[in-house]
Scaffold this motif. Sequence first.
Motif, PDB file in Angstrom:
ATOM      1  N   LYS A  42       5.153  -2.891  10.591  1.00 19.57           N
ATOM      2  CA  LYS A  42       4.500  -2.724   9.370  1.00 19.57           C
ATOM      3  C   LYS A  42       5.083  -2.354   8.731  1.00 19.57           C
ATOM      4  N   LEU A  43       6.610  -2.121   8.685  1.00 20.51           N
ATOM      5  CA  LEU A  43       6.865  -1.925   6.452  1.00 20.51           C
ATOM      6  C   LEU A  43       7.063  -3.568   6.249  1.00 20.51           C
ATOM      7  N   ARG A  44       7.471  -4.384   6.783  1.00 16.59           N
ATOM      8  CA  ARG A  44       7.104  -5.749   6.537  1.00 16.59           C
ATOM      9  C   ARG A  44       5.372  -5.621   5.394  1.00 16.59           C
ATOM     10  N   GLU A  45       4.732  -6.121   6.457  1.00 20.03           N
ATOM     11  CA  GLU A  45       3.335  -6.168   5.969  1.00 20.03           C
ATOM     12  C   GLU A  45       2.990  -5.116   4.598  1.00 20.03           C
ATOM     13  N   GLN A  46       3.255  -4.141   4.187  1.00 20.53           N
ATOM     14  CA  GLN A  46       3.482  -2.688   3.269  1.00 20.53           C
ATOM     15  C   GLN A  46       4.131  -3.814   2.368  1.00 20.53           C
ATOM     16  N   ILE A  47       5.325  -3.752   2.698  1.00 19.30           N
ATOM     17  CA  ILE A  47       5.394  -4.206   1.777  1.00 19.30           C
ATOM     18  C   ILE A  47       5.008  -6.009   0.686  1.00 19.30           C
ATOM     19  N   TYR A  88       2.969  -6.209  -2.644  1.00 21.42           N
ATOM     20  CA  TYR A  88       3.763  -6.763  -3.937  1.00 21.42           C
ATOM     21  C   TYR A  88       2.650  -7.893  -4.222  1.00 21.42           C
ATOM     22  N   ILE A  89       1.963  -8.406  -3.541  1.00 19.40           N
ATOM     23  CA  ILE A  89       0.691  -8.947  -3.614  1.00 19.40           C
ATOM     24  C   ILE A  89      -0.439  -7.916  -4.779  1.00 19.40           C
ATOM     25  N   GLU A  90      -0.364  -6.682  -4.271  1.00 21.26           N
ATOM     26  CA  GLU A  90      -0.865  -5.544  -5.262  1.00 21.26           C
ATOM     27  C   GLU A  90      -0.374  -6.005  -6.595  1.00 21.26           C
ATOM     28  N   ARG A  91       0.890  -5.375  -6.509  1.00 24.68           N
ATOM     29  CA  ARG A  91       1.456  -5.485  -8.040  1.00 24.68           C
ATOM     30  C   ARG A  91       1.226  -6.808  -8.209  1.00 24.68           C
ATOM     31  N   ALA A  92       1.365  -8.677  -8.062  1.00 22.35           N
ATOM     32  CA  ALA A  92       1.492  -9.811  -8.615  1.00 22.35           C
ATOM     33  C   ALA A  92      -0.518  -9.589  -8.860  1.00 22.35           C
ATOM     34  N   ARG A 108       0.286  -7.957 -11.675  1.00 23.12           N
ATOM     35  CA  ARG A 108       0.186  -8.568 -13.074  1.00 23.12           C
ATOM     36  C   ARG A 108      -1.075  -9.794 -14.037  1.00 23.12           C
ATOM     37  N   VAL A 109      -1.547 -10.724 -13.248  1.00 19.15           N
ATOM     38  CA  VAL A 109      -1.927 -12.163 -13.383  1.00 19.15           C
ATOM     39  C   VAL A 109      -3.456 -11.350 -14.289  1.00 19.15           C
ATOM     40  N   GLU A 110      -3.470  -9.958 -13.348  1.00 18.29           N
ATOM     41  CA  GLU A 110      -5.076  -9.396 -14.141  1.00 18.29           C
ATOM     42  C   GLU A 110      -4.730  -9.211 -15.836  1.00 18.29           C
TER      43      GLU A 110
END
Length: 102
Positions: free
Chosen positions: A35-40, A44-48, A51-53
Amino acid sequence: MQDLLKKIIEMDEQARKVEQQAKSEKLKSEEEVEKLREQIYNDYIERAKARVEKNIGVEENRAKEYLKAYEERIDGAKKEMRDLYREKKDGWVDEIVRRSLA
């Protein structure tokens, strides 16, 4: 002897309980780690994506500024050509006629 056998059975049962608890805790820990791995990963994907936006907006503004500067350069060159034409058209026509007749 009976007491010794009873003690061994009790110790075996306790050992099995401890082993089962350890297995249960290991499984729970593995689930928490997943669960922690998925959350991380999701963070990360959300921050990426953010940044792309942000970069898209920056690049669009940069492209608009470049286009505006390019259009201004083109407009300036057109104006210079028009001014030069107005100023020299009679001389050019005379020169073309003179060279054609020579």
